[in-house]
Design a protein around this motif. Structure first.
Motif, mmCIF file in Angstrom:
data_model
loop_
_atom_site.group_PDB
_atom_site.id
_atom_site.type_symbol
_atom_site.label_atom_id
_atom_site.label_comp_id
_atom_site.label_asym_id
_atom_site.label_seq_id
_atom_site.Cartn_x
_atom_site.Cartn_y
_atom_site.Cartn_z
ATOM 1 N N GLY A 208 50.930 84.738 58.140
ATOM 2 C CA GLY A 208 52.086 84.023 58.666
ATOM 3 C C GLY A 208 51.801 83.141 59.857
ATOM 4 N N GLY A 209 50.533 82.811 60.105
ATOM 5 C CA GLY A 209 50.208 81.949 61.235
ATOM 6 C C GLY A 209 50.404 82.626 62.573
ATOM 7 N N ARG A 210 49.899 83.872 62.701
ATOM 8 C CA ARG A 210 50.006 84.627 63.946
ATOM 9 C C ARG A 210 48.653 85.229 64.303
ATOM 10 N NH1 ARG A 210 55.131 88.057 61.657
ATOM 11 N NH2 ARG A 210 56.511 86.275 61.308
ATOM 12 N N ASN A 211 48.413 85.404 65.588
ATOM 13 C CA ASN A 211 47.238 86.152 66.016
ATOM 14 C C ASN A 211 47.521 86.835 67.344
ATOM 15 O OD1 ASN A 211 46.502 84.432 68.267
ATOM 16 N ND2 ASN A 211 45.486 83.027 66.852
ATOM 17 N N LEU A 212 46.655 87.776 67.684
ATOM 18 C CA LEU A 212 46.808 88.535 68.922
ATOM 19 C C LEU A 212 45.453 88.625 69.606
ATOM 20 C CD1 LEU A 212 48.936 90.416 70.510
ATOM 21 C CD2 LEU A 212 47.635 92.298 69.492
ATOM 22 N N PHE A 213 45.355 88.056 70.812
ATOM 23 C CA PHE A 213 44.152 88.196 71.630
ATOM 24 C C PHE A 213 44.274 89.471 72.447
ATOM 25 C CE2 PHE A 213 42.115 87.625 75.788
ATOM 26 C CZ PHE A 213 40.804 87.420 75.391
ATOM 27 N N VAL A 214 43.197 90.254 72.516
ATOM 28 C CA VAL A 214 43.197 91.529 73.238
ATOM 29 C C VAL A 214 41.965 91.598 74.138
ATOM 30 C CG1 VAL A 214 43.160 94.044 73.035
ATOM 31 C CG2 VAL A 214 44.383 92.689 71.325
ATOM 32 N N ALA A 215 42.168 92.014 75.373
ATOM 33 C CA ALA A 215 41.032 92.186 76.289
ATOM 34 C C ALA A 215 41.355 93.272 77.289
ATOM 35 C CB ALA A 215 40.726 90.872 77.010
ATOM 36 N N THR A 216 40.323 93.947 77.756
ATOM 37 C CA THR A 216 40.477 94.948 78.797
ATOM 38 C C THR A 216 39.820 94.449 80.071
ATOM 39 O OG1 THR A 216 40.027 97.240 79.443
ATOM 40 C CG2 THR A 216 38.373 96.163 78.087
ATOM 41 N N HIS A 217 40.446 94.746 81.206
ATOM 42 C CA HIS A 217 39.944 94.280 82.498
ATOM 43 C C HIS A 217 39.948 95.443 83.478
ATOM 44 C CE1 HIS A 217 39.964 90.202 81.049
ATOM 45 N NE2 HIS A 217 41.251 90.228 80.820
ATOM 46 N N GLU A 218 38.902 96.225 83.442
ATOM 47 C CA GLU A 218 38.709 97.351 84.347
ATOM 48 C C GLU A 218 39.853 98.370 84.226
ATOM 49 O OE1 GLU A 218 35.789 97.615 85.904
ATOM 50 O OE2 GLU A 218 35.286 95.724 84.944
#
Length: 386
Positions: A208-218
């Motif tokens: 459906g034209g969607r995405n999710l960026f995921v990151a951890t920062h300490e």
């Protein structure tokens, strides 16, 4: 030579340090009333270009502070589908190796960049316009003015300097809106983070034209949900309050893997954004006024290189202005090189955004299949991503 810099952002302050170290009279004018206006913000990714620029321009003490403030560098970047099935894992650096990639809180980086420039930065001074002649006069919204040899517009996407210097250099809507969330876990972040992202950030590619960026920062995690506007409520998300944005993020991820749904649900801070981008500008005659960073080549966040490109600008412009060239010649050489790599970065970021938001079901399936092929054939993967 006296250099005036409009904007105390990352690029402008990096340039100010480099010039100040070289003995150039430099002054920075920032419209915000105080440094406290920059207290918000997540961590940002510093790539080898940005890292090199900071080390080149900053004094030893600020370099040491920068190194101490950086978090654990990423080792991989992962692509998964909405069910957390691996599509592709790209190695950024082997364990123990220094890849030149860094992670640092944006506010802390700005604190470091402001230190050592205490008598060079003027807060509460918003540029209103300029006049060019044998020198350049900067005029401010409070009615004051100051003269210098060169004016550098580093005010970001809504740059008054660009608006006057290059009124035809606009920004266009990409048709993509997003919602970002910050998650502060009750326990270690790793307990909440899907294992695919244990060694670095990643991207969830969904139908459906969607995405999710995921990151951890300490000690916290961030996610950014992007979607084509046609899949969002009529009128987009610009007027939605945080609670409604959070509810919408839950709705858009309702059929995803439970761990991803839990991550989205756990956010304590949620905000919305609309993604715009600059478009290439034909060469213009060099003068005593120039621009850097988002003021000229703003781009989607899909490759995480906007701030790094601004830092690259700062290093290049500093090098040219302190090389012995006449000021206008130094600016001309800077602008010629900056246009090439800056708008190439814009193009790459726009392309990456399109590839990550494929709405057509057949094209989406083909895109996932291509990533799986790259993942299975390391020679091909390395050729594409290195």
């Amino acid at each position: 030579m006296r250099v005036l810099i409009a904007g105390a952002g990352i690029g402008g302050l990096c340039l100010a340090h480099g010039l100040h170290r070289a003995g150039v009279d430099v002054e920075v004018f920032e419209r915000a009333a105080s440094p406290d206006a920059f207290a918000a913000g997540y961590r940002i990714h510093i790539d080898p270009d940005g890292d090199r620029a900071l080390r080149s321009c900053l004094p030893p003490q600020q370099v040491a502070d920068y190194e101490a403030a950086c978090g654990r560098p990423p080792r991989t970047f992962a692509f998964v589908d909405e069910r957390l099935r691996e599509l592709l894992a790209v190695e950024i650096a082997p364990a123990g190796a220094d890849s030149g990639h860094r992670s640092i809180n944006r506010y802390r980086l700005r604190e470091i960049l402001l230190s050592g420039l205490d008598d060079r930065v003027r807060f509460g001074r918003e540029l209103a316009g300029f006049e060019q002649g044998d020198d350049v006069t900067a005029r401010f919204a409070d009615g004051s003015a100051t003269a210098g040899t060169i004016l550098v517009g580093a005010e970001g996407t809504h740059s008054p300097t660009r608006a006057q210097l290059l009124p035809h250099a606009g920004r266009v809507d990409t048709g993509v809106d997003g919602i970002t969330g910050r998650v502060v876990p009750h326990g270690p972040p790793a307990e909440l983070l899907p294992s695919a992202f244990a060694d670095g950030p990643g991207l969830v590619l969904a139908p459906g034209g969607r995405n999710l960026f995921v990151a951890t920062h300490e000690d916290y995690l961030v996610w950014g949900l992007s979607a084509r506007r046609e899949s969002l409520p009529a009128g987009g998300i610009g007027d939605l309050v945080p609670d409604r944005l959070h509810s919408l993020a839950r709705e858009l991820t309702a059929r995803w893997h439970p761990r991803l749904r839990h991550l989205v649900d756990a956010a304590s801070e949620v905000s919305g954004f609309t993604i715009k981008t600059s478009v290439p500008v034909p060469p213009w005659p060099a003068g005593r006024v120039t621009v850097l960073g988002d003021a000229i080549h703003s781009m989607p966040p899909s490759r995480g290189i906007g701030a790094n490109t601004a830092l690259r600008d700062a290093e290049l412009l500093c090098r040219n202005l302190t090389s012995g060239m006449a000021p206008v010649a130094a600016i001309a050489a800077y602008e010629q090189e900056m246009r090439a790599y800056g708008f190439a970065a814009v193009k790459a970021s726009v392309q990456a955004q399109r590839q990550g938001l494929v709405a057509n079901p057949l094209a989406f399936s083909a895109s996932k299949a291509a990533l799986r092929v790259l993942n299975a054939v390391p020679v091909l993967r390395d050729r594409v991503f290195r």
